[in-house]
Design a protein around this motif. Structure first.
Motif, PDB file in Angstrom:
ATOM      1  N   UNK A 127       0.821  -1.211   0.000  1.00  0.00           N
ATOM      2  CA  UNK A 127       0.000   0.000   0.000  1.00  0.00           C
ATOM      3  C   UNK A 127       0.856   1.264   0.000  1.00  0.00           C
ATOM      4  N   UNK A 128       1.940   1.260   0.773  1.00  0.00           N
ATOM      5  CA  UNK A 128       2.827   2.424   0.762  1.00  0.00           C
ATOM      6  C   UNK A 128       3.526   2.550  -0.586  1.00  0.00           C
ATOM      7  N   UNK A 129       3.903   1.420  -1.171  1.00  0.00           N
ATOM      8  CA  UNK A 129       4.495   1.444  -2.503  1.00  0.00           C
ATOM      9  C   UNK A 129       3.489   1.988  -3.514  1.00  0.00           C
ATOM     10  N   UNK A 130       2.215   1.600  -3.365  1.00  0.00           N
ATOM     11  CA  UNK A 130       1.176   2.136  -4.235  1.00  0.00           C
ATOM     12  C   UNK A 130       1.068   3.641  -4.133  1.00  0.00           C
ATOM     13  N   UNK A 131       1.255   4.198  -2.926  1.00  0.00           N
ATOM     14  CA  UNK A 131       1.217   5.654  -2.762  1.00  0.00           C
ATOM     15  C   UNK A 131       2.328   6.324  -3.552  1.00  0.00           C
ATOM     16  N   UNK A 132       3.524   5.755  -3.502  1.00  0.00           N
ATOM     17  CA  UNK A 132       4.631   6.308  -4.284  1.00  0.00           C
ATOM     18  C   UNK A 132       4.300   6.277  -5.771  1.00  0.00           C
ATOM     19  N   UNK A 133       3.731   5.164  -6.232  1.00  0.00           N
ATOM     20  CA  UNK A 133       3.432   5.029  -7.662  1.00  0.00           C
ATOM     21  C   UNK A 133       2.390   6.039  -8.121  1.00  0.00           C
ATOM     22  N   UNK A 134       1.330   6.255  -7.320  1.00  0.00           N
ATOM     23  CA  UNK A 134       0.285   7.181  -7.764  1.00  0.00           C
ATOM     24  C   UNK A 134       0.743   8.631  -7.666  1.00  0.00           C
ATOM     25  N   UNK A 135       1.838   8.890  -6.981  1.00  0.00           N
ATOM     26  CA  UNK A 135       2.430  10.229  -6.988  1.00  0.00           C
ATOM     27  C   UNK A 135       3.299  10.422  -8.236  1.00  0.00           C
ATOM     28  N   UNK A 136       4.094   9.423  -8.593  1.00  0.00           N
ATOM     29  CA  UNK A 136       5.019   9.604  -9.711  1.00  0.00           C
ATOM     30  C   UNK A 136       4.312   9.492 -11.072  1.00  0.00           C
ATOM     31  N   UNK A 137       3.206   8.754 -11.153  1.00  0.00           N
ATOM     32  CA  UNK A 137       2.530   8.601 -12.451  1.00  0.00           C
ATOM     33  C   UNK A 137       2.043   9.954 -12.991  1.00  0.00           C
ATOM     34  N   UNK A 138       1.327  10.785 -12.212  1.00  0.00           N
ATOM     35  CA  UNK A 138       0.931  12.101 -12.763  1.00  0.00           C
ATOM     36  C   UNK A 138       2.126  12.989 -13.098  1.00  0.00           C
ATOM     37  N   UNK A 139       3.171  12.941 -12.246  1.00  0.00           N
ATOM     38  CA  UNK A 139       4.343  13.774 -12.530  1.00  0.00           C
ATOM     39  C   UNK A 139       5.026  13.337 -13.827  1.00  0.00           C
ATOM     40  N   UNK A 140       5.018  12.029 -14.094  1.00  0.00           N
ATOM     41  CA  UNK A 140       5.634  11.532 -15.326  1.00  0.00           C
ATOM     42  C   UNK A 140       4.736  11.742 -16.533  1.00  0.00           C
ATOM     43  N   UNK A 141       3.415  11.652 -16.318  1.00  0.00           N
ATOM     44  CA  UNK A 141       2.478  11.761 -17.446  1.00  0.00           C
ATOM     45  C   UNK A 141       2.576  13.120 -18.124  1.00  0.00           C
ATOM     46  N   UNK A 142       2.717  14.187 -17.333  1.00  0.00           N
ATOM     47  CA  UNK A 142       2.783  15.517 -17.954  1.00  0.00           C
ATOM     48  C   UNK A 142       4.114  15.725 -18.679  1.00  0.00           C
ATOM     49  N   UNK A 143       5.143  14.944 -18.325  1.00  0.00           N
ATOM     50  CA  UNK A 143       6.409  15.053 -19.044  1.00  0.00           C
ATOM     51  C   UNK A 143       6.281  14.571 -20.483  1.00  0.00           C
ATOM     52  N   UNK A 144       5.327  13.690 -20.741  1.00  0.00           N
ATOM     53  CA  UNK A 144       5.107  13.229 -22.122  1.00  0.00           C
ATOM     54  C   UNK A 144       4.721  14.408 -22.996  1.00  0.00           C
TER      55      UNK A 144
END
Length: 589
Positions: free
Chosen positions: A167-184
């Motif tokens: 669950x804590x790992x999931x929190x890290x992932x849902x934070x980095x996905x939006x930050x990475x998505x806008x880099x596209x």
């Protein structure tokens, strides 16, 4: 070169906090704790010295009243609960560290450090976390196919990276996905877009296998915010070839797909009766709030409420209420809820202000999506109870809101920096004291692993003197002395009993410590005390069979000693038939 060094330093710092220093291993590993304290000391001293020596004026921002509200709520709750809060000093220390991190990062952003650097640091930590999941996921698929071919049901372990919990790992992932998505969208080259797309795809795949349903819902909320803000900003991000209705429909389809994946997971991937367990924990948190509605039970105290109201064991112990509002209500009461409400209000107002004057709305959209996902996940789990995730949230919030300043004039460094310096000093002094004392404790455990129980007990008791409100240290010392007593040193029984009694005076709901104390009483010939202690163990762990069996054995020993073998056999028949009350009455006769 200096700018690049600062940027790389921030990335290394974030990676260390998220993957090592703030994780479970970073807490229980004495060497990592020492490294963390050295790092904190250097960073805080350099930052404070720079501000004081250069007399840098302080700019008011929405961060200031947020931090003040939380410090007030935590401080009042801590003071009001007295001894109960003293045993939870570690939790309050972690909360204070997160608040100080929030202040410092926001200050650095206001003074010119680009927000993008902090987002880059978070993305870099995400890359390292993903790399750590390659081997577990390989075992996941290998085990799945091997056991599926044999016809056996198989549910592999959920990947957790170095965070130790899916669950804590999931929190890290849902934070980095939006930050990475806008880099596209920001990327100018096709190869760069492809790399960012692969990064997002890898995070999404791993997020699915974490089976963290709260993280899935948080991700859905984050995507919804990104879609909404993207539509608001259509003209500036070159989506003019799509009509607004098309964008709305596409965004809705994306959100529905994410929620569909969550529904599949709820039904097929991880079918459990966890809902009943969560409902029970929510109820306990709500009743704790009703008992202390103004200031709660104190920082990091919710674990005690669960020990009081749940059978632990066999239920696993938890340090949080699986819901941020309920957790805050139980620990900090109405004052904590007001601080949380103020934080949400000031954050939304600051983001609105930044939106109207931002030169890089795309990055702001990603940050808003990440913050939303982080916050919504908190409705279903309190992953921020792990310092790494709490610091990640402070890091992200400070970087995102740091640009926003109030209309008030700049304050001189003389008085505004004073409370921050005092908070830093208190954290550093208490942190060093705790770290050095913990090393004494781990040295005692090392003696025990070598079979030197006398040295281990003395070392751990020395650690308990430095932290007299830690029940863990005292119980460990009692365990060591009990091992000595059972192995031919009966003079250690009174010392072992003393240590367990002290531990239970601080944490009276610990069933394992009660049953261990009952065993020591029995071995020392104090059968009445042993029966009483075993009854208390069963009271706090009424559903655990191991503790119940040990209680029955102590009851049987009392009858056998007083009334002979025939009475003992009769008692065991009553116990086997489930007539524990009748057996207890027989013992009392």
């Amino acid at each position: 070169m200096q700018i690049r060094a600062v940027r790389l330093g921030l990335m290394a710092l974030c990676a260390y906090v998220v993957l090592f220093g703030g994780t479970i291993e970073g807490i229980i590993n004495a060497d990592l704790r020492l490294v963390s304290m050295i790092l904190l000391t250097v960073l805080f001293v350099v930052w404070l010295a720079q501000r004081i020596i250069w007399r840098i004026p302080w700019q008011n921002s929405p961060i200031d009243p947020m931090v003040a509200a939380w410090v007030l709520a935590i401080g009042i709750s801590w003071a009001a609960n007295g001894l109960l809060s003293l045993r939870s000093m570690t939790g309050a220390w972690a909360e204070g560290l997160a608040l100080l991190t929030l202040l410092i990062i926001a200050d650095l952003v206001r003074r010119g450090v680009p927000q993008r650097w902090f987002y880059d640091a978070t993305l870099g930590a995400g890359v390292l976390a993903l790399l750590n999941t390659i081997q577990p996921l390989g075992y996941w698929f290998g085990g799945w196919f091997a056991y599926h071919d044999l016809g056996f049901p198989f549910m592999p372990d959920r990947p957790s990276s170095l965070l130790g919990n899916a669950n804590t790992f999931g929190t890290l992932l849902i934070v980095v996905i939006p930050l990475a998505a806008v880099r596209i969208q920001q990327a100018q080259k096709l190869i760069t877009r492809l790399l960012w797309s692969m990064y997002c795809a890898a995070c999404i795949v791993v997020l699915f296998f974490t089976q963290s349903r709260g993280a899935w819902i948080g991700m859905g909320a984050g995507v919804s915010v990104i879609v909404f803000l993207t539509i608001r900003n259509t003209d500036s991000i070159r989506l003019a070839r799509f009509t607004r209705p098309q964008l709305v429909i596409g965004g809705l389809i994306g959100v529905l797909l994410l929620f569909g994946v969550g529904a599949i997971g709820l039904r097929l991937v991880r079918p459990t009766d966890e809902g009943n367990e969560r409902a029970a924990i929510y109820s306990i948190a709500f009743h704790a709030f009703l008992e202390h509605p103004l200031y709660g039970y104190g920082p990091d105290s919710f674990g005690l409420q669960l020990l009081e109201h749940q059978s632990i064991p066999p239920e696993p112990p938890h340090s949080h209420a699986h819901d941020v509002p309920l957790h805050i209500a139980a620990e900090l009461g109405t004052l904590g809820l007001l601080a949380a409400a103020l934080t949400v209000y000031l954050s939304l107002r600051a983001l609105r202000q930044q939106w109207s004057g931002s030169a890089d709305r795309i990055a702001l959209i990603g940050a808003c999506g990440a913050l939303t996902a982080y916050a919504v996940h908190g409705i279903f789990d309190v992953t921020a109870s792990q310092p790494a995730i709490l610091l990640l949230g402070a890091w992200l919030l400070g970087a995102t809101l740091g640009r926003t300043t109030s209309n008030a004039r700049q304050q001189s460094v003389n008085w505004r920096i004073l409370p921050i310096a005092l908070l830093s000093a208190a954290l550093l002094i208490s942190g060093w004291a705790s770290t050095l004392n913990y090393r004494i404790y781990t040295d005692g455990l090392a003696f025990a692993e070598q079979g030197h129980f006398a040295e281990a007990a003395a070392q751990i008791e020395h650690s308990a003197e430095g932290d007299p409100y830690s029940p863990v240290n005292l119980a460990a010392a009692g365990h060591m002395r009990g091992a000595l007593a059972i192995n031919g040193q009966p003079d250690q029984f009174p010392l072992a009993i003393r240590d367990y009694e002290k531990s239970l005076s601080i944490e009276p709901q610990n069933a394992w410590n009660w049953i261990n104390l009952a065993a020591l009483y029995k071995q020392n010939g104090r059968l009445d005390d042993a029966i009483c202690a075993s009854e208390k163990a069963v009271r706090y762990a009424s559903l655990d069979t191991i503790i119940a069996v040990n209680r029955d054995l102590i009851l049987g020993s009392a009858v056998k000693q007083n009334n002979g073998t025939s009475e003992y056999d009769a008692l065991m028949l009553l116990v086997a038939a489930g007539q524990v009350d009748a057996a207890r009455a027989q013992v009392q006769r």
